[in-house]
Design an enzyme around this catalytic site. Structure first.
Site, mmCIF file in Angstrom:
data_model
loop_
_atom_site.group_PDB
_atom_site.id
_atom_site.type_symbol
_atom_site.label_atom_id
_atom_site.label_comp_id
_atom_site.label_asym_id
_atom_site.label_seq_id
_atom_site.Cartn_x
_atom_site.Cartn_y
_atom_site.Cartn_z
ATOM 1 N N HIS A 1 2.238 3.140 -3.188
ATOM 2 C CA HIS A 1 1.361 3.858 -4.118
ATOM 3 C C HIS A 1 1.620 5.352 -4.142
ATOM 4 O O HIS A 1 1.672 5.972 -5.197
ATOM 5 C CB HIS A 1 -0.116 3.651 -3.735
ATOM 6 C CG HIS A 1 -0.736 2.449 -4.343
ATOM 7 N ND1 HIS A 1 -0.814 2.263 -5.693
ATOM 8 C CD2 HIS A 1 -1.319 1.353 -3.782
ATOM 9 C CE1 HIS A 1 -1.429 1.104 -5.952
ATOM 10 N NE2 HIS A 1 -1.728 0.533 -4.807
ATOM 11 N N HIS B 1 -52.766 19.058 -6.420
ATOM 12 C CA HIS B 1 -52.523 17.623 -6.209
ATOM 13 C C HIS B 1 -53.822 16.939 -5.800
ATOM 14 O O HIS B 1 -54.154 15.867 -6.307
ATOM 15 C CB HIS B 1 -51.477 17.407 -5.102
ATOM 16 C CG HIS B 1 -50.056 17.638 -5.537
ATOM 17 N ND1 HIS B 1 -49.593 18.868 -5.934
ATOM 18 C CD2 HIS B 1 -49.000 16.790 -5.647
ATOM 19 C CE1 HIS B 1 -48.307 18.778 -6.253
ATOM 20 N NE2 HIS B 1 -47.921 17.524 -6.082
ATOM 21 N N ASP C 1 -6.419 -6.602 -5.723
ATOM 22 C CA ASP C 1 -6.078 -5.535 -6.664
ATOM 23 C C ASP C 1 -6.102 -6.029 -8.106
ATOM 24 O O ASP C 1 -6.396 -5.271 -9.024
ATOM 25 C CB ASP C 1 -4.664 -5.001 -6.380
ATOM 26 C CG ASP C 1 -4.620 -4.164 -5.112
ATOM 27 O OD1 ASP C 1 -5.687 -3.720 -4.669
ATOM 28 O OD2 ASP C 1 -3.511 -3.955 -4.582
ATOM 29 N N GLN D 1 0.828 -1.197 0.000
ATOM 30 C CA GLN D 1 0.000 0.000 0.000
ATOM 31 C C GLN D 1 0.866 1.253 0.000
ATOM 32 O O GLN D 1 0.599 2.212 -0.715
ATOM 33 C CB GLN D 1 -0.910 -0.010 1.236
ATOM 34 C CG GLN D 1 -2.059 0.941 1.161
ATOM 35 C CD GLN D 1 -2.864 0.750 -0.104
ATOM 36 O OE1 GLN D 1 -3.094 -0.371 -0.549
ATOM 37 N NE2 GLN D 1 -3.256 1.837 -0.734
ATOM 38 N N GLU E 1 -9.985 1.708 3.621
ATOM 39 C CA GLU E 1 -10.233 1.262 2.247
ATOM 40 C C GLU E 1 -10.007 -0.254 2.144
ATOM 41 O O GLU E 1 -10.844 -0.982 1.644
ATOM 42 C CB GLU E 1 -9.277 2.020 1.323
ATOM 43 C CG GLU E 1 -9.446 1.680 -0.139
ATOM 44 C CD GLU E 1 -8.313 2.250 -0.975
ATOM 45 O OE1 GLU E 1 -7.293 2.705 -0.404
ATOM 46 O OE2 GLU E 1 -8.439 2.213 -2.213
ATOM 47 N N HIS E 2 -8.832 -0.692 2.587
ATOM 48 C CA HIS E 2 -8.516 -2.126 2.622
ATOM 49 C C HIS E 2 -8.360 -2.569 4.074
ATOM 50 O O HIS E 2 -7.655 -1.912 4.836
ATOM 51 C CB HIS E 2 -7.182 -2.435 1.935
ATOM 52 C CG HIS E 2 -7.076 -1.937 0.530
ATOM 53 N ND1 HIS E 2 -6.573 -0.700 0.229
ATOM 54 C CD2 HIS E 2 -7.398 -2.519 -0.643
ATOM 55 C CE1 HIS E 2 -6.588 -0.538 -1.088
ATOM 56 N NE2 HIS E 2 -7.086 -1.620 -1.641
#
Lengths: 424, 424
Positions: free
Chosen positions: B254, B412, B353, B251, B319-320
């Site tokens: 990145h 209405h 991934d 991770q 996220e993960h």
């Protein structure tokens, strides 16, 4: 009301954000104030904008009891029955976690869970909208959201309307606060001493509310930014002009920018509907609004064939679509874009606005091309679940690390390699 | 890498929009230019930003053929197998239209339809990301989207990377264009002579792409605005420190703002992981990036109990999430917020991934509190379907008009009344 051949069909985009720079400045200042000063800012802004000096932000149990007394049994029963219908329709939408397995021991799936907390904005002002309370809160409750927080601007009497309080209570809302405008959105997004921070804010409001929601989007989720409303009716010569005119007007009375459009293969029907609109318009209490809407965004389009009519509807992507033809169901499969589709002459739009059970929070201004009515999914989220087995790793590991290296991500590849090497 | 008791847990919000006023100005100017000048603007901006004078924006069939030759059979096979796995997982998500009926002849349901067209942004720059192509295009294809348009910035050789073209072709993409940045987002949102306007834009990109997506949101739909990425590992004393360190680093490589966090009940494991991270870091090609990420956003948190660890994970909403404990499945039901949950020691993040089949486009920076991984629902929409019968109208009409009058919407109410009165 325009009367034209379909080739003249324009676009229905009435942009929310034309000339809103001034309001945006004001919204940014309000949000900042709420973030920094919390409750104090809410009391002050409520005094400024709503002209009310509140003793307390939170709605007390006694106020809810009083609301039941005030509203009366008949309307309480109607709200309860509407709530039950809405609950029934939304219960059917609820999704479950699922998974599948592969021979090699892999398990993949989605875990579906409710949001922890949501805020429901209910507009105030001159009218009360208990139906909006039901439409916002019930899907959240069905989803399983634990904390549903309602905010709405107080009236001059320091109260929320009885019908709003009853609807909220019937929908299971436990936290109700008397605050509106951009300041209410700020309170829900940041949290204050009294109002809890939520994960998502839904519900329609004026331009300040819409701009504030847009500003806090990212920090919290929001539902759509609602634009002006519209109805399109697709009809053939079998349709009832009086019904259609009444339905067009029910949309037109919302807002001077509401659009009301008839697409028909019958020139006679078109003429009859225009006559009916004129005659019915006259006695409406909200005549001024409806007249302006009809003058600006009312239109009858004549098409040569029903196919051409359907193509026009798909280009408009209307919020509400009524199909009033000999066999409405046969056309359903051809409709690609519409928020809600009402089939046949008894499916008048207000049926869906109040009672049938479907949601009345719908994508406006052509956004039905890519958005859905408010629904239970809006209050749930999914987590991917991946259980990879040793066997799957041994069989596929080398392919995975090759893919990672193709993208130049060596650490990704090595996370696989260490597993292929076995334990040290 | 911090080593702390869990009480020190901070928030992981790393805001996309800090100090981006300058970029926003630039993005607004680019969008305006594309809207006004179409293709001419795209050629000019591609020359300015990518340093390439393109002959044509569209990728030609010959270029795709060449890409297959260049990539080679082994990687083509890996991409095909990954695509098949991704397709299998996403096929299971596909929803169908449904309805239910009531005794009184009412029919209510949802018609579920694909979007007409979507644009997939694929980042370019120094690396090729064929996996992102698969993750973006396959859910759209499974949903039934007719027109999937891929855009990606060309390299100095005027081409898109071979792996990107092969992945796009395998995912069924028929329209590919060599344009990136905010100008690509503008082209997809407004349409140009060559590039068709789409209804939704998905895919990650740099800050210019993210800001441009945010600007066109409303006119078209967008997926999430991706922030920096993160992984959290929840582990007990049975976990393998070497595996965990490798996953944290996958991770960290990145982005310097990626976060890599271990939450564990075992102080010994915490120490071992830190040692392993140090030793594995040294030989990584993207060492600089990973080191900065680990220094800024790397952390080991020690918890007293697994319950406390789970509470920390739910606060982070990573996220993960990797769960490496003796019995990971038993903890799954306690995880309320996470983008993707990886269970057990062979479920390394890169498995998801690239290959297992789940989507790698995931909610970042705590937005898993209210968002989901990219999925088939993102490329479909629902229309409410309401068929109200004459019987239902006669039985309920008076309640509906009473509800409308409670809200002050007389038109209405009258749309119902005309039906109760019967035909003239």
């Amino acid at each position: 009301m325009k009367f034209e051949h379909i080739s003249e069909l324009g676009r229905l985009e009435r942009n929310l954000e034309e000339n809103t720079a001034f309001q945006r400045e004001s919204v940014l200042a309000i949000l900042k104030k709420v973030r920094e000063q919390g409750d104090a800012a809410l009391f002050e802004l409520t005094e400024t904008f709503d002209g009310v000096c509140l003793g307390s932000l939170e709605v007390k149990a006694q106020e809810i009891e009083d609301a039941y007394d005030e509203l009366g049994e008949e309307m309480i029963a109607v709200i309860r029955e509407a709530a039950a219908n809405i609950r029934e329709y939304h219960e059917k939408q609820k999704r479950h976690s699922w998974f599948f397995t592969r021979d090699d021991g892999t398990m993949l799936g989605q875990q579906v869970t409710p949001l922890d907390s949501v805020g429901i904005y209910v507009p105030g002002g001159t009218a009360a909208y208990p139906s909006s309370v039901l439409m916002g809160a019930i899907p959240a409750q069905v989803a399983g959201v634990e904390r549903i927080v309602l905010v709405s601007p107080p009236g001059k009497d320091e109260k929320l309307p009885a019908a709003v309080l009853v609807a909220a209570n019937e929908a299971g809302v436990k936290h109700m606060f008397k605050v509106g405008g951009a300041q209410a959105v700020g309170a829900l997004a940041y949290g204050t001493e009294t109002i809890p921070k939520v994960d998502k804010i839904t519900g329609p409001g004026n331009i300040y509310v819409a701009l504030a929601k847009r500003e806090v989007f990212g920090l919290v989720d929001i539902d759509m930014i609602a634009g002006p409303s519209e109805i399109a009716v697709l009809a053939d010569e079998t349709a009832n002009a009086r019904y259609i005119a009444a339905d067009l007007l029910s949309q037109a009375e919302h807002d001077p920018r509401s659009a009301a459009i008839l697409v028909t293969t019958s020139e006679k029907l078109g003429c009859d509907v225009i006559d009916e609109v004129k005659s019915q318009l006259d006695s409406l209490p909200r005549k001024e609004i409806a007249m302006e809407a009809i003058a600006s965004y009312g239109a009858v389009y004549i098409v040569d064939t029903m196919e051409e009519g359907i193509e026009a509807i798909n280009r408009i992507a209307p919020e509400h679509l009524e199909i009033m033809t000999e066999d409405p169901m046969s056309l359903l499969g051809k409709i690609r874009h519409a928020g809600a589709i009402f089939l046949g002459e008894y499916s008048s739009e207000p049926v869906g606005d109040y009672f049938a059970g479907s949601n009345h929070v719908l994508p406006t201004s052509g956004t039905a091309r890519f958005s859905s009515p408010l629904n239970v999914d809006d209050f749930m989220k999914k987590s991917s679940v991946i259980r990879y087995s040793k066997q799957a790793m041994l069989e596929n590991g080398r392919k995975i690390s090759a893919f990672a290296r193709l993208e130049g991500l060596e650490a990704h590849a090595r996370a696989i390699d260490v597993r292929l090497e076995g334990k040290p």
